[in-house]
Design an enzyme around this catalytic site. Structure first.
Site, PDB file in Angstrom:
ATOM      1  N   ARG A 102       7.128   4.802   3.071  1.00  0.00           N
ATOM      2  CA  ARG A 102       6.557   6.023   2.498  1.00  0.00           C
ATOM      3  C   ARG A 102       5.815   6.885   3.526  1.00  0.00           C
ATOM      4  O   ARG A 102       5.451   8.015   3.251  1.00  0.00           O
ATOM      5  CB  ARG A 102       5.618   5.647   1.339  1.00  0.00           C
ATOM      6  N   LYS A 121       3.971   1.337  10.403  1.00  0.00           N
ATOM      7  CA  LYS A 121       2.816   1.854   9.660  1.00  0.00           C
ATOM      8  C   LYS A 121       1.475   1.523  10.302  1.00  0.00           C
ATOM      9  O   LYS A 121       0.595   2.393  10.427  1.00  0.00           O
ATOM     10  CB  LYS A 121       2.860   1.311   8.225  1.00  0.00           C
ATOM     11  N   THR A 126       5.791 -10.025   0.617  1.00  0.00           N
ATOM     12  CA  THR A 126       4.556 -10.573   1.199  1.00  0.00           C
ATOM     13  C   THR A 126       4.532 -12.107   1.187  1.00  0.00           C
ATOM     14  O   THR A 126       3.985 -12.732   2.095  1.00  0.00           O
ATOM     15  CB  THR A 126       3.324 -10.026   0.459  1.00  0.00           C
ATOM     16  N   SER A 134      -4.038  -7.527   4.852  1.00  0.00           N
ATOM     17  CA  SER A 134      -2.944  -6.637   5.225  1.00  0.00           C
ATOM     18  C   SER A 134      -3.367  -5.746   6.386  1.00  0.00           C
ATOM     19  O   SER A 134      -4.498  -5.266   6.417  1.00  0.00           O
ATOM     20  CB  SER A 134      -2.548  -5.732   4.055  1.00  0.00           C
ATOM     21  N   GLU A 139       2.368  -6.679 -10.487  1.00  0.00           N
ATOM     22  CA  GLU A 139       2.608  -5.501  -9.653  1.00  0.00           C
ATOM     23  C   GLU A 139       2.848  -4.276 -10.534  1.00  0.00           C
ATOM     24  O   GLU A 139       3.398  -4.394 -11.633  1.00  0.00           O
ATOM     25  CB  GLU A 139       3.819  -5.744  -8.744  1.00  0.00           C
ATOM     26  N   LYS A 153     -10.273  19.837  37.962  1.00  0.00           N
ATOM     27  CA  LYS A 153      -9.350  18.714  37.817  1.00  0.00           C
ATOM     28  C   LYS A 153      -9.497  17.767  38.997  1.00  0.00           C
ATOM     29  O   LYS A 153      -9.547  18.227  40.135  1.00  0.00           O
ATOM     30  CB  LYS A 153      -7.911  19.240  37.759  1.00  0.00           C
ATOM     31  N   ASN A 177     -22.700  26.479  46.512  1.00  0.00           N
ATOM     32  CA  ASN A 177     -22.552  27.541  45.527  1.00  0.00           C
ATOM     33  C   ASN A 177     -21.131  28.086  45.628  1.00  0.00           C
ATOM     34  O   ASN A 177     -20.693  28.495  46.718  1.00  0.00           O
ATOM     35  CB  ASN A 177     -23.570  28.653  45.769  1.00  0.00           C
ATOM     36  N   TYR A 191      -1.605  23.504  45.369  1.00  0.00           N
ATOM     37  CA  TYR A 191      -0.206  23.166  45.123  1.00  0.00           C
ATOM     38  C   TYR A 191       0.686  24.192  45.785  1.00  0.00           C
ATOM     39  O   TYR A 191       0.553  25.395  45.547  1.00  0.00           O
ATOM     40  CB  TYR A 191       0.016  23.151  43.598  1.00  0.00           C
TER      41      TYR A 191
HETATM   42  C1  UD1 Z   1       0.448  -5.524  -2.084  1.00  0.00           C
HETATM   43  C2  UD1 Z   1       0.205  -6.511  -3.249  1.00  0.00           C
HETATM   44  C3  UD1 Z   1      -0.534  -5.788  -4.368  1.00  0.00           C
HETATM   45  C4  UD1 Z   1      -1.839  -5.203  -3.822  1.00  0.00           C
HETATM   46  C5  UD1 Z   1      -1.575  -4.308  -2.608  1.00  0.00           C
HETATM   47  C6  UD1 Z   1      -2.898  -3.942  -1.958  1.00  0.00           C
HETATM   48  C7  UD1 Z   1       2.103  -8.072  -3.239  1.00  0.00           C
HETATM   49  C8  UD1 Z   1       3.357  -8.469  -3.908  1.00  0.00           C
HETATM   50  N1  UD1 Z   1       1.458  -7.005  -3.725  1.00  0.00           N
HETATM   51  O1  UD1 Z   1       1.307  -4.499  -2.592  1.00  0.00           O
HETATM   52  O2  UD1 Z   1      -0.817  -6.685  -5.418  1.00  0.00           O
HETATM   53  O3  UD1 Z   1      -2.493  -4.459  -4.843  1.00  0.00           O
HETATM   54  O4  UD1 Z   1      -0.794  -5.002  -1.620  1.00  0.00           O
HETATM   55  O5  UD1 Z   1      -2.709  -3.000  -0.934  1.00  0.00           O
HETATM   56  O6  UD1 Z   1       1.683  -8.716  -2.311  1.00  0.00           O
HETATM   57  N2  UD1 Z   1       4.423  -6.929   4.515  1.00  0.00           N
HETATM   58  C9  UD1 Z   1       5.038  -7.791   5.371  1.00  0.00           C
HETATM   59  N3  UD1 Z   1       6.279  -8.253   5.071  1.00  0.00           N
HETATM   60  C10 UD1 Z   1       6.916  -7.910   3.930  1.00  0.00           C
HETATM   61  C11 UD1 Z   1       6.257  -7.033   3.030  1.00  0.00           C
HETATM   62  C12 UD1 Z   1       5.013  -6.547   3.352  1.00  0.00           C
HETATM   63  O7  UD1 Z   1       4.506  -8.135   6.424  1.00  0.00           O
HETATM   64  O8  UD1 Z   1       8.031  -8.406   3.707  1.00  0.00           O
HETATM   65  C13 UD1 Z   1       3.084  -6.413   4.871  1.00  0.00           C
HETATM   66  C14 UD1 Z   1       3.065  -4.911   5.020  1.00  0.00           C
HETATM   67  O9  UD1 Z   1       3.334  -4.539   6.355  1.00  0.00           O
HETATM   68  C15 UD1 Z   1       1.632  -4.549   4.617  1.00  0.00           C
HETATM   69  C16 UD1 Z   1       1.274  -5.655   3.647  1.00  0.00           C
HETATM   70  O10 UD1 Z   1       2.188  -6.709   3.853  1.00  0.00           O
HETATM   71  O11 UD1 Z   1       0.752  -4.596   5.705  1.00  0.00           O
HETATM   72  C17 UD1 Z   1       1.331  -5.201   2.193  1.00  0.00           C
HETATM   73  O12 UD1 Z   1       2.643  -4.797   1.909  1.00  0.00           O
HETATM   74  P1  UD1 Z   1       2.963  -3.544   0.995  1.00  0.00           P
HETATM   75  O13 UD1 Z   1       4.432  -3.373   0.901  1.00  0.00           O
HETATM   76  O14 UD1 Z   1       2.166  -2.368   1.400  1.00  0.00           O
HETATM   77  O15 UD1 Z   1       2.435  -4.123  -0.413  1.00  0.00           O
HETATM   78  P2  UD1 Z   1       2.015  -3.350  -1.685  1.00  0.00           P
HETATM   79  O16 UD1 Z   1       3.226  -2.888  -2.415  1.00  0.00           O
HETATM   80  O17 UD1 Z   1       1.027  -2.307  -1.318  1.00  0.00           O
HETATM   81 CA    CA Z   2       0.152  -1.598   0.655  1.00  0.00          CA
END
Ligand code: UD1
Ligand code: CA
Length: 452
Positions: free
Chosen positions: A16, A23, A79, A100, A153, A349, A375, A385
């Site tokens: 997004r 990100k 996640t 995160s 979710e 510079k 001065n 240059y």
């Molecule tokens: C997640 C939570 C949600 C919470 C929200 C808070 C889950 C299923 N949901 O949702 O309950 O309210 O965070 O911000 O966990 N990431 C990975 N690998 C992946 C997917 C994600 O490393 O396969 C990392 C992303 O880079 C990010 C973090 O996990 O830093 C969260 O992932 P994101 O996709 O933003 O989760 P949300 O949909 O926001």
């Molecule tokens: Ca998130």
């Protein structure tokens, strides 16, 4: 803290954001999201945290590898799947904090409180939650008293569940052993086809394990960055926190709304920041300095009592008592010793300017070494240059450079020497000599005919 590991999830692309950057590399207040999280975690005092990387891994790894261990999630399947990749780095006897990489406003004291509660109650898991007026997009907390039942979710929630305002911040504390067992049972049976970390709570519920909730009072901490507008929102909050911090430390900020101070900046008590001032990166400003109005300053050191207004300065050292501006431009490699004056429309510079020297108006000084109490007259230019290479100019102590002098480098002006106004100096000038390079003035009398 003993027996505590930290895992940071940062493998996602951040679709997004619509960006070529991963990100967590986006910045707020001059620092990437992942660095904000690492800085918060570092205050919890654990061993090197584990960061899970995937999309754009090389870019992030370069930035953080000296302060963490890297686990790789080659495909982003959710996640839960991400945490499975980090399990080999964890000890079954420990607790782990999971957070995160896209949550830059989390405070270290909140993490400490989370662990304290988790350990005091011997919980299997403790979830950090927050109350949001607009909970859209976050996982909702479904609970029974202070114990969590499950997290649903947004995309899987029933209309009634979507009305719940308590959300999952995405920060948790787990017992590693039980987390590991539960992760082996989760499936991607949900609307996104992902392995959700949050599904482990269903498994904990089934075996009646103790899962606690800790609701933070500062709902800003929950802000997860998924879009550019959330990035802007987080940056605004972060700047406000930084300003409050420095005002508490004795800095005057005349107009907080138009003053922006990056997270890594250091200010001393009795610094005064005037309106429309932006201080970036690792700038350090010492006592009694007055900065602004209208200053953009990046990676500089500003000494005690210096005054800088209407100026842009980058990678420069401005020593105590210097006066800079209005309308000066100090470029990388500028070093001003004490009490130097740089006035209007002056660009400097990669030059060393010694104590007490004045460059008051309309000059370009590049690749120069300028002595003490020199001065430099209005309009002086170092011609450094020749179209192929840069050459140095040296101006020794107490020299007096006449207005509109061109100093064709390489060239040296001796101690106490003088150049005549308008001269183009191509040869070295000995100490105490006068160098004038001008054609003789011609007078043509009666040149202008009277109009009838
Ligand atoms: C997640 C939570 C949600 C919470 C929200 C808070 C889950 C299923 N949901 O949702 O309950 O309210 O965070 O911000 O966990 N990431 C990975 N690998 C992946 C997917 C994600 O490393 O396969 C990392 C992303 O880079 C990010 C973090 O996990 O830093 C969260 O992932 P994101 O996709 O933003 O989760 P949300 O949909 O926001
Ligand atoms: Ca998130």
């Amino acid at each position: 803290m003993p027996n505590l590991a930290v895992v940071i999830m940062a493998a996602g692309k951040g679709t997004r954001m619509k960006s070529k950057l991963p990100k967590v590399m986006h910045k707020i207040a001059g620092k990437s999201l992942i660095e904000h999280v690492l800085d918060a975690v570092s205050q919890v005092g654990t061993e090197r945290p584990v960061v899970i990387l995937g999309y754009g891994r090389e870019t992030v790894e370069k930035l953080v590898s000296d302060r963490c261990q890297i686990a790789v999630q080659a495909e982003q399947l959710g996640t839960g799947h991400a945490i499975i990749q980090a399990l080999p780095y964890l000890d079954e006897k420990d607790d782990v904090i999971i957070l995160s990489g896209d949550q830059p406003l989390l405070k270290p004291e909140t993490l400490l409180e989370l662990i304290r509660l988790h350990r005091e109650h011997k919980a299997t898991a403790t979830v950090l939650t927050a109350m949001l007026n607009e909970p859209y997009g976050y996982g909702r907390i479904i609970k029974n008293g202070q114990e969590l039942e499950r997290i649903v979710e947004e995309k899987d929630a029933a209309p009634e569940e979507r009305k719940i305002k308590e959300i999952n911040t995405g920060t948790y504390c787990f017992k590693v052993l039980e987390l590991k067992e539960a992760l082996s049972q989760i499936t991607p049976k949900n609307s996104q086809g992902e392995y959700y970390l949050t599904d482990v709570f269903n498994i904990f519920l089934a075996k009646a394990a103790k899962v606690l909730i800790h609701c933070t009072l500062d709902s800003n901490e929950a802000l997860g960055i998924n879009s550019r507008s959330q990035l802007a929102e987080a940056e605004k909050i972060c700047y406000e926190r930084v300003r409050q911090h420095w005002m508490n430390e004795g800095v005057t900020i005349v107009d907080p709304a138009s003053t922006f101070i990056d997270d890594d900046v250091k200010l001393a008590p009795d610094v005064c920041l005037m309106p429309f001032t932006i201080i970036k990166s690792k700038t350090e400003i010492r006592e009694d300095a007055v900065i602004g109005p209208q200053v953009l300053i990046e990676s500089c050191i500003c000494g005690e009592g210096c005054e800088i207004n209407y100026t842009v300065a980058r990678e420069a050292v401005i020593s105590e008592g210097c006066k800079v501006g209005p309308y000066a431009y100090l470029r990388p490699g500028t070093y001003l010793e004490a009490n130097v004056k740089i006035g209007d429309f002056v660009e400097v510079k990669k030059s060393h300017i010694s104590a007490g020297t004045k460059i008051p108006h309309l000059s370009y000084i590049g690749d120069a070494e300028v002595g003490k109490s020199v001065n430099i007259g209005a309009g002086t230019i170092t011609c450094n240059y020749d179209g192929f290479k840069k050459s140095p100019t040296k101006i020794c102590d107490h020299a007096f450079i006449g207005s509109n002098t061109n100093l064709v480098a390489p060239v040296e002006i001796g101690e106490g020497a003088v150049t005549g106004a308008g001269s183009t100096i191509t040869e070295n000038v000995p100490a105490k000599a006068l160098a004038v390079e001008r054609s003789k003035q011609m007078i043509k009398n009666q040149y202008v005919k009277d109009k009838k």
